[in-house]
Design a protein around this motif. Structure first.
Motif, PDB file in Angstrom:
ATOM      1  N   LEU A 175       9.317 -35.439 -33.418  1.00 16.90           N
ATOM      2  CA  LEU A 175       9.264 -35.866 -34.833  1.00 16.90           C
ATOM      3  C   LEU A 175      10.654 -36.466 -35.453  1.00 16.90           C
ATOM      4  N   GLN A 176      11.575 -35.649 -35.230  1.00 18.71           N
ATOM      5  CA  GLN A 176      12.776 -35.785 -35.553  1.00 18.71           C
ATOM      6  C   GLN A 176      13.144 -37.541 -35.249  1.00 18.71           C
ATOM      7  N   LEU A 177      13.092 -37.618 -33.951  1.00 16.19           N
ATOM      8  CA  LEU A 177      13.513 -39.016 -33.512  1.00 16.19           C
ATOM      9  C   LEU A 177      12.489 -40.011 -34.183  1.00 16.19           C
ATOM     10  N   ALA A 178      11.278 -40.089 -34.389  1.00 18.38           N
ATOM     11  CA  ALA A 178      10.507 -40.606 -35.114  1.00 18.38           C
ATOM     12  C   ALA A 178      11.082 -41.025 -36.534  1.00 18.38           C
ATOM     13  N   ALA A 179      11.315 -39.804 -37.098  1.00 14.07           N
ATOM     14  CA  ALA A 179      11.922 -40.086 -38.614  1.00 14.07           C
ATOM     15  C   ALA A 179      13.210 -40.887 -38.446  1.00 14.07           C
ATOM     16  N   ILE A 180      14.089 -40.670 -37.515  1.00 16.24           N
ATOM     17  CA  ILE A 180      15.092 -41.543 -37.265  1.00 16.24           C
ATOM     18  C   ILE A 180      15.022 -42.983 -37.075  1.00 16.24           C
ATOM     19  N   PHE A 181      14.185 -43.152 -36.112  1.00 19.67           N
ATOM     20  CA  PHE A 181      13.885 -44.527 -36.033  1.00 19.67           C
ATOM     21  C   PHE A 181      13.238 -45.187 -36.743  1.00 19.67           C
ATOM     22  N   GLY A 182      12.410 -44.555 -37.401  1.00 25.34           N
ATOM     23  CA  GLY A 182      11.644 -45.142 -38.412  1.00 25.34           C
ATOM     24  C   GLY A 182      12.471 -45.483 -39.873  1.00 25.34           C
TER      25      GLY A 182
ATOM     26  N   PHE B  84       9.354 -50.720 -35.681  1.00 28.06           N
ATOM     27  CA  PHE B  84       8.613 -49.918 -36.735  1.00 28.06           C
ATOM     28  C   PHE B  84       7.153 -49.234 -36.052  1.00 28.06           C
ATOM     29  N   TYR B  85       6.601 -50.247 -35.235  1.00 25.28           N
ATOM     30  CA  TYR B  85       5.242 -49.760 -34.663  1.00 25.28           C
ATOM     31  C   TYR B  85       5.536 -48.516 -33.776  1.00 25.28           C
ATOM     32  N   TYR B  86       6.690 -48.812 -32.753  1.00 25.52           N
ATOM     33  CA  TYR B  86       6.630 -47.698 -31.968  1.00 25.52           C
ATOM     34  C   TYR B  86       7.391 -46.395 -32.510  1.00 25.52           C
ATOM     35  N   SER B  87       8.184 -46.625 -33.632  1.00 26.68           N
ATOM     36  CA  SER B  87       8.477 -45.399 -34.470  1.00 26.68           C
ATOM     37  C   SER B  87       7.433 -44.529 -34.888  1.00 26.68           C
ATOM     38  N   LEU B  88       6.165 -45.407 -35.323  1.00 24.70           N
ATOM     39  CA  LEU B  88       5.191 -44.534 -35.585  1.00 24.70           C
ATOM     40  C   LEU B  88       4.296 -44.200 -34.509  1.00 24.70           C
ATOM     41  N   ALA B  89       4.249 -44.849 -33.282  1.00 23.54           N
ATOM     42  CA  ALA B  89       3.615 -44.322 -32.123  1.00 23.54           C
ATOM     43  C   ALA B  89       4.323 -43.074 -31.611  1.00 23.54           C
ATOM     44  N   LEU B  90       5.872 -42.906 -31.714  1.00 23.23           N
ATOM     45  CA  LEU B  90       6.414 -41.766 -31.324  1.00 23.23           C
ATOM     46  C   LEU B  90       6.157 -40.602 -32.244  1.00 23.23           C
ATOM     47  N   LEU B  91       5.966 -40.980 -33.703  1.00 25.12           N
ATOM     48  CA  LEU B  91       5.464 -39.904 -34.488  1.00 25.12           C
ATOM     49  C   LEU B  91       4.072 -39.134 -34.100  1.00 25.12           C
TER      50      LEU B  91
ATOM     51  N   GLY C  83      11.252 -48.006 -24.877  1.00 25.03           N
ATOM     52  CA  GLY C  83      11.011 -49.316 -25.200  1.00 25.03           C
ATOM     53  C   GLY C  83      11.692 -49.729 -26.712  1.00 25.03           C
ATOM     54  N   ILE C  84      11.835 -48.780 -27.431  1.00 24.12           N
ATOM     55  CA  ILE C  84      12.320 -49.242 -28.678  1.00 24.12           C
ATOM     56  C   ILE C  84      13.746 -49.848 -28.711  1.00 24.12           C
ATOM     57  N   ILE C  85      14.432 -48.943 -27.894  1.00 30.83           N
ATOM     58  CA  ILE C  85      16.028 -49.301 -27.598  1.00 30.83           C
ATOM     59  C   ILE C  85      16.189 -50.455 -26.625  1.00 30.83           C
ATOM     60  N   VAL C  86      15.359 -50.713 -25.611  1.00 31.91           N
ATOM     61  CA  VAL C  86      15.373 -51.810 -24.765  1.00 31.91           C
ATOM     62  C   VAL C  86      14.834 -53.044 -25.505  1.00 31.91           C
ATOM     63  N   PHE C  87      13.362 -53.122 -25.782  1.00 33.77           N
ATOM     64  CA  PHE C  87      12.753 -54.126 -26.406  1.00 33.77           C
ATOM     65  C   PHE C  87      13.425 -54.692 -27.707  1.00 33.77           C
ATOM     66  N   SER C  88      13.486 -53.813 -28.632  1.00 34.06           N
ATOM     67  CA  SER C  88      13.914 -54.230 -30.190  1.00 34.06           C
ATOM     68  C   SER C  88      15.689 -54.413 -29.984  1.00 34.06           C
ATOM     69  N   GLY C  89      15.962 -53.412 -29.295  1.00 31.37           N
ATOM     70  CA  GLY C  89      17.727 -53.718 -29.021  1.00 31.37           C
ATOM     71  C   GLY C  89      17.941 -54.878 -28.509  1.00 31.37           C
TER      72      GLY C  89
END
Length: 127
Positions: free
Chosen positions: A7-14, A49-56, A81-87
Motif C-alpha cells: 500500500l505504501q509503494l502504491a501511494a509512492i508510485f501513484g 498510474f493504472y498499475y499504481s492503482l492495480a498495486l493498491l 512492470g511499472i519500472i520496466v515498462f514506464s521507466g
C-alpha cells in the motif's frame, strides 16, 4: 513484501505518476512535441498510474487475505512492470535512445504475469 509495504509503494508510485504527468505536461511538453514523443510519454504516465492503482488493489486484497501468497507475486510483477515498462518509455522520451523501446515489452509481460497471479490466487482451493 507485506500488505502495508504494498500500500505504501502504491501511494509512492501513484504520487510519482502524477508528478511525472505534470512534469511532462508542463516542463517537458515542448521537448516531447519537438521529438514526436508526446504520445509515448503519455502512454508511460497512463500505465504508471493504472498499475499504481492495480498495486493498491492487490495490497488491499492481500491485507484481507494474507494466506493468498500469490498476491505477493502479483505485487512484485506490477511493481517491476511499472519500472520496466514506464521507466523505459520515460528514458526513451528523454534520451532518444531508441533501443530502450526493445525493453518495454518486458514490462508488459510483467503486467500480464501480475494479472495471472491474481487469477491463480483466487482459484478454488487456494483461498
Amino acid at each position: 513484501m507485506n500488505a502495508k509495504i504494498m500500500l505504501q509503494l502504491a501511494a509512492i508510485f501513484g504520487a510519482l505518476a502524477v508528478i511525472f504527468g505534470a512534469f511532462g505536461a508542463h516542463a517537458l511538453e515542448a521537448l516531447l512535441v519537438k521529438t514526436g514523443r508526446l504520445d509515448t510519454y503519455e502512454t508511460a504516465v497512463n500505465y504508471h498510474f493504472y498499475y499504481s492503482l492495480a498495486l493498491l488493489m492487490v495490497g488491499i486484497l492481500y491485507q484481507q487475505n494474507p494466506t493468498m501468497t500469490g498476491l505477493k507475486l502479483s505485487a512484485w510483477f506490477f511493481l517491476g512492470g511499472i519500472i520496466v515498462f514506464s521507466g523505459s518509455l520515460y528514458l526513451l522520451c528523454l534520451s532518444q535512445v531508441t533501443w530502450l523501446g526493445a525493453i518495454t515489452p518486458l514490462g508488459g509481460i510483467s503486467f500480464i504475469l501480475g494479472w495471472a497471479w491474481i487469477f491463480v490466487s483466487f482459484r478454488k482451493g487456494n483461498q
